[in-house]
Design a protein around this motif. Structure first.
Motif, PDB file in Angstrom:
ATOM      1  N   MET A   1       4.206   0.869  -1.487  1.00  0.00           N
ATOM      2  CA  MET A   1       3.328  -0.291  -1.665  1.00  0.00           C
ATOM      3  C   MET A   1       3.687  -1.362  -0.631  1.00  0.00           C
ATOM      4  O   MET A   1       4.854  -1.570  -0.348  1.00  0.00           O
ATOM      5  N   GLN A   2       2.645  -2.002  -0.115  1.00  0.00           N
ATOM      6  CA  GLN A   2       2.882  -3.048   0.872  1.00  0.00           C
ATOM      7  C   GLN A   2       3.530  -4.258   0.209  1.00  0.00           C
ATOM      8  O   GLN A   2       3.368  -4.498  -0.984  1.00  0.00           O
ATOM      9  N   ASP A   3       4.247  -5.079   1.016  1.00  0.00           N
ATOM     10  CA  ASP A   3       4.825  -6.292   0.438  1.00  0.00           C
ATOM     11  C   ASP A   3       3.715  -7.319   0.185  1.00  0.00           C
ATOM     12  O   ASP A   3       2.595  -7.189   0.681  1.00  0.00           O
ATOM     13  N   GLU A   4       4.077  -8.335  -0.587  1.00  0.00           N
ATOM     14  CA  GLU A   4       3.041  -9.276  -1.038  1.00  0.00           C
ATOM     15  C   GLU A   4       2.374 -10.028   0.104  1.00  0.00           C
ATOM     16  O   GLU A   4       1.180 -10.313   0.064  1.00  0.00           O
ATOM     17  N   ASN A   5       3.145 -10.361   1.147  1.00  0.00           N
ATOM     18  CA  ASN A   5       2.538 -11.079   2.280  1.00  0.00           C
ATOM     19  C   ASN A   5       1.477 -10.225   2.964  1.00  0.00           C
ATOM     20  O   ASN A   5       0.396 -10.707   3.315  1.00  0.00           O
ATOM     21  N   THR A   6       1.804  -8.959   3.145  1.00  0.00           N
ATOM     22  CA  THR A   6       0.825  -8.053   3.776  1.00  0.00           C
ATOM     23  C   THR A   6      -0.413  -7.933   2.898  1.00  0.00           C
ATOM     24  O   THR A   6      -1.549  -7.971   3.394  1.00  0.00           O
ATOM     25  N   LEU A   7      -0.181  -7.794   1.578  1.00  0.00           N
ATOM     26  CA  LEU A   7      -1.326  -7.668   0.666  1.00  0.00           C
ATOM     27  C   LEU A   7      -2.202  -8.918   0.724  1.00  0.00           C
ATOM     28  O   LEU A   7      -3.431  -8.830   0.710  1.00  0.00           O
ATOM     29  N   ARG A   8      -1.552 -10.084   0.813  1.00  0.00           N
ATOM     30  CA  ARG A   8      -2.339 -11.336   0.903  1.00  0.00           C
ATOM     31  C   ARG A   8      -3.204 -11.333   2.161  1.00  0.00           C
ATOM     32  O   ARG A   8      -4.367 -11.726   2.139  1.00  0.00           O
ATOM     33  N   VAL A  10      -4.310  -8.733   3.792  1.00  0.00           N
ATOM     34  CA  VAL A  10      -5.384  -7.738   3.628  1.00  0.00           C
ATOM     35  C   VAL A  10      -6.496  -8.333   2.767  1.00  0.00           C
ATOM     36  O   VAL A  10      -7.684  -8.258   3.111  1.00  0.00           O
ATOM     37  N   ALA A  11      -6.107  -8.948   1.649  1.00  0.00           N
ATOM     38  CA  ALA A  11      -7.108  -9.497   0.728  1.00  0.00           C
ATOM     39  C   ALA A  11      -7.908 -10.623   1.382  1.00  0.00           C
ATOM     40  O   ALA A  11      -9.092 -10.809   1.085  1.00  0.00           O
ATOM     41  N   LYS A  12      -7.254 -11.336   2.296  1.00  0.00           N
ATOM     42  CA  LYS A  12      -7.916 -12.467   2.983  1.00  0.00           C
ATOM     43  C   LYS A  12      -9.088 -12.011   3.849  1.00  0.00           C
ATOM     44  O   LYS A  12      -9.990 -12.789   4.154  1.00  0.00           O
ATOM     45  N   ASP A  13      -9.045 -10.758   4.267  1.00  0.00           N
ATOM     46  CA  ASP A  13     -10.134 -10.246   5.115  1.00  0.00           C
ATOM     47  C   ASP A  13     -11.469 -10.200   4.382  1.00  0.00           C
ATOM     48  O   ASP A  13     -12.528 -10.107   5.001  1.00  0.00           O
ATOM     49  N   CYS A  14     -11.407 -10.199   3.050  1.00  0.00           N
ATOM     50  CA  CYS A  14     -12.661 -10.132   2.278  1.00  0.00           C
ATOM     51  C   CYS A  14     -13.377 -11.476   2.346  1.00  0.00           C
ATOM     52  O   CYS A  14     -12.806 -12.509   1.984  1.00  0.00           O
ATOM     53  N   VAL A  15     -14.629 -11.433   2.817  1.00  0.00           N
ATOM     54  CA  VAL A  15     -15.400 -12.680   2.941  1.00  0.00           C
ATOM     55  C   VAL A  15     -16.425 -12.792   1.796  1.00  0.00           C
ATOM     56  O   VAL A  15     -17.341 -13.601   1.860  1.00  0.00           O
ATOM     57  N   HIS A  16     -16.260 -11.959   0.785  1.00  0.00           N
ATOM     58  CA  HIS A  16     -17.061 -12.017  -0.455  1.00  0.00           C
ATOM     59  C   HIS A  16     -18.558 -11.800  -0.204  1.00  0.00           C
ATOM     60  O   HIS A  16     -19.391 -12.302  -0.953  1.00  0.00           O
ATOM     61  N   CYS A  17     -18.887 -11.048   0.844  1.00  0.00           N
ATOM     62  CA  CYS A  17     -20.304 -10.880   1.192  1.00  0.00           C
ATOM     63  C   CYS A  17     -21.051  -9.991   0.188  1.00  0.00           C
ATOM     64  O   CYS A  17     -22.260 -10.097   0.038  1.00  0.00           O
ATOM     65  N   GLY A  18     -20.340  -9.100  -0.460  1.00  0.00           N
ATOM     66  CA  GLY A  18     -20.967  -8.240  -1.468  1.00  0.00           C
ATOM     67  C   GLY A  18     -21.659  -7.008  -0.903  1.00  0.00           C
ATOM     68  O   GLY A  18     -22.305  -6.273  -1.652  1.00  0.00           O
ATOM     69  N   PHE A  19     -21.536  -6.748   0.402  1.00  0.00           N
ATOM     70  CA  PHE A  19     -22.171  -5.552   0.968  1.00  0.00           C
ATOM     71  C   PHE A  19     -21.638  -4.259   0.344  1.00  0.00           C
ATOM     72  O   PHE A  19     -22.299  -3.230   0.366  1.00  0.00           O
ATOM     73  N   CYS A  20     -20.419  -4.317  -0.192  1.00  0.00           N
ATOM     74  CA  CYS A  20     -19.814  -3.107  -0.761  1.00  0.00           C
ATOM     75  C   CYS A  20     -20.338  -2.802  -2.161  1.00  0.00           C
ATOM     76  O   CYS A  20     -20.178  -1.674  -2.646  1.00  0.00           O
ATOM     77  N   TYR A  80      -9.160  -1.861   1.499  1.00  0.00           N
ATOM     78  CA  TYR A  80      -9.115  -1.858   0.033  1.00  0.00           C
ATOM     79  C   TYR A  80      -8.108  -0.836  -0.493  1.00  0.00           C
ATOM     80  O   TYR A  80      -7.519  -1.029  -1.558  1.00  0.00           O
ATOM     81  N   ASP A  81      -7.904   0.244   0.244  1.00  0.00           N
ATOM     82  CA  ASP A  81      -6.969   1.283  -0.232  1.00  0.00           C
ATOM     83  C   ASP A  81      -5.582   0.700  -0.481  1.00  0.00           C
ATOM     84  O   ASP A  81      -4.908   1.057  -1.440  1.00  0.00           O
ATOM     85  N   GLN A  82      -5.152  -0.238   0.380  1.00  0.00           N
ATOM     86  CA  GLN A  82      -3.824  -0.828   0.200  1.00  0.00           C
ATOM     87  C   GLN A  82      -3.786  -1.715  -1.042  1.00  0.00           C
ATOM     88  O   GLN A  82      -2.771  -1.798  -1.734  1.00  0.00           O
ATOM     89  N   LEU A  83      -4.911  -2.368  -1.325  1.00  0.00           N
ATOM     90  CA  LEU A  83      -4.953  -3.276  -2.476  1.00  0.00           C
ATOM     91  C   LEU A  83      -4.971  -2.492  -3.786  1.00  0.00           C
ATOM     92  O   LEU A  83      -4.245  -2.817  -4.724  1.00  0.00           O
ATOM     93  N   ILE A  84      -5.778  -1.457  -3.848  1.00  0.00           N
ATOM     94  CA  ILE A  84      -5.864  -0.716  -5.111  1.00  0.00           C
ATOM     95  C   ILE A  84      -4.581   0.076  -5.331  1.00  0.00           C
ATOM     96  O   ILE A  84      -4.152   0.271  -6.476  1.00  0.00           O
ATOM     97  N   GLU A  85      -3.951   0.504  -4.234  1.00  0.00           N
ATOM     98  CA  GLU A  85      -2.677   1.218  -4.380  1.00  0.00           C
ATOM     99  C   GLU A  85      -1.645   0.295  -5.055  1.00  0.00           C
ATOM    100  O   GLU A  85      -0.940   0.707  -5.978  1.00  0.00           O
TER     101      GLU A  85
END
Ligand code: SF4
Ligand code: SF4
Length: 442
Positions: A1-8, A10-20, A80-85
């Motif tokens: 599992m990635q450390d918390e800073n890396t996860l943060r 990764v999560a920051k890349d989401c711009v909440h556009c909802g295309f997914c 997202y794979d890193q976040l759900i992992e």
């Protein structure tokens, strides 16, 4: 599992556009924001900001298929794979630790006893080919006497455990003693040797689909590869890695790395999408490990190739015989979304004279198999399986080609439920039949 800073990050890349959202099968099922990728990323962010993992959040993580369709759909490249992992590791630690509550719906979010027993049974059986193989004799007997169908039709097994009910419904047909014989340790290249490759035999694949492994070895040999098949192969760790059981996944990964290092091969060819995807993740799984494991894992991940990916890179050498059939191709999520392999299998199949390849509508949507998801979340998986079977049926093809044993079982069951007589074969079996000039599924 990635450390918390890396996860943060990764999560920051989401711009909440909802295309997914439209691509997400669980959002398609329930139209619930927290069962969408964007919702789950929001929950991950909350936990990274110090929130407790609530039972509701854990449930939303459990319901994620891990199909990674959201990663294909995301224009911002959110990993997202890193976040759900990470979320799965948190969920597993929070829900499966401590005393199990007896209540069916415990208020504290812990998994009830029945759920824990089912999970323990799954993870002490599926990753161990020898134990799985021991199950095949009683399974064959039940299938021969029709007991399996009678049990599957009654609701008794599901009342004991929904997992048991799902396992009985999805149980694959038995294999003959001849098919079950282990492959030789080395299958020599036919003609000029072009590569030396290792072959992963897998857990479910080796026990329930040995003919797929035999076909894979023959195709590789026909294409000029010395195929090294180490004996005593265990699990690659895919099931554990995709279920938040990180320590177990690491142990399986180290064993697999050591085994293929000893084999001294140019590449490790994998014919099961979920396993290939997990082995390509070894680099991340063991990053930061000491004792040289980080470097060894990175090297191993670099050598892993899905069968279709490897054959496309190698280029064909063996002549193909005509195979006059119309076939639909099913994209396994861990091939199409996790490994981004969609073109290679189609190119290989289209190059077979006489074979007409047709597309399954909604090809990028999961069939509901998703590792052990169809055992742990049988209702959602059943609905997705039924939708996939309807899509496959709409193609009119008498043959479905799939490169993942879980998908093959899931879709074959859903097709049978609809009374559809559509054969299901692996890409390796189709190529093998064409190269040998033999009827398919002979
Ligand atoms: S992995 Fe699949 S089920 Fe999970 S959020 Fe992404 S698209 Fe939805
Ligand atoms: S994961 Fe990607 S597609 Fe989904 S909301 Fe975030 S940025 Fe948009």
């Amino acid at each position: 599992m990635q450390d918390e800073n890396t996860l943060r990050e990764v999560a920051k890349d989401c711009v909440h556009c909802g295309f997914c959202l439209p691509a997400c099968p669980t959002y398609q099922l329930w139209a619930e924001e927290m069962d969408s990728p964007r919702g789950r990323i929001y929950l991950v962010n909350q936990i990274l900001d110090g929130a407790e993992l609530s039972s509701a959040a854990a449930e939303h993580f459990d319901r994620c298929l891990g199909c990674m369709a959201c990663m294909t759909a995301c224009p911002s490249g959110v990993q997202y794979d890193q976040l759900i992992e990470a979320a799965r590791v948190w969920t597993e630690e929070a829900r499966s630790s401590g005393p199990a509550p007896a209540a069916e719906e415990p208020a504290d979010g812990k998994r009830p006893v029945r759920d824990r027993i089912a999970r323990a049974a799954i993870f002490s059986l599926f990753p161990y080919p020898r134990r799985l193989r021991a199950m095949t004799a009683p399974l064959r007997l039940a299938q021969r006497t029709g007991l399996d169908r009678r049990l599957a039709r009654s609701d008794l097994p599901s009342r004991v455990s929904p997992v048991l009910g799902a396992a009985l419904r999805l149980a694959p047909p038995g294999v003959s003693a001849a098919e079950a014989r282990p492959l030789p340790r080395r299958v020599p290249a036919l003609g000029t040797r072009r590569a030396v490759v290792g072959m992963l035999t897998g857990c479910v694949q080796s026990v329930f689909f040995p003919r797929v492994n035999a076909a894979t070895a023959r195709v590789l040999a026909a294409e000029g590869c010395d195929v090294i098949i180490p004996r005593g192969q265990g699990c690659c760790g895919a099931l554990s890695l995709h279920s938040g059981r990180e320590a177990e996944a690491i142990a399986f990964a180290r064993r697999t790395i050591a085994m293929f290092e000893q084999a001294g091969v140019d590449a490790v060819v994998v014919n099961s999408a979920g396993c290939g995807s997990a082995m390509k993740e070894y680099e991340r799984l063991l990053r930061g490990s000491d004792g040289g494991w980080a470097e060894r894992a990175a090297e191993m991940s670099g050598k892993v190739r899905d069968l279709a990916e490897f054959l496309a890179e190698l280029g064909p050498a063996a002549p193909r015989h005509p195979l006059p059939v119309t076939a639909a191709y099913h994209d396994a999520c861990h091939l199409a979304h996790a490994q981004r392999i969609t073109r290679q299998p189609r190119d290989l199949l289209r190059a077979i004279p006489g074979l007409t390849l047709v597309e399954v509508p909604d090809a990028g949507t999961c069939c509901g198999s998703a590792g052990v998801y169809n055992l742990l979340q049988p209702a959602a998986a059943g609905e997705l399986g039924a939708r996939k079977a309807e899509s496959v049926q709409s193609t009119g093809a008498p043959l479905l080609i799939s490169a993942n044993p879980g998908c093959s079982l899931q879709i074959a069951f859903a097709l049978a439920e609809r009374g559809q007589d559509i054969a299901v074969a692996h890409t390796a079996e189709v190529l093998d039949a064409s190269i040998r000039g033999r009827p398919l599924l002979d």
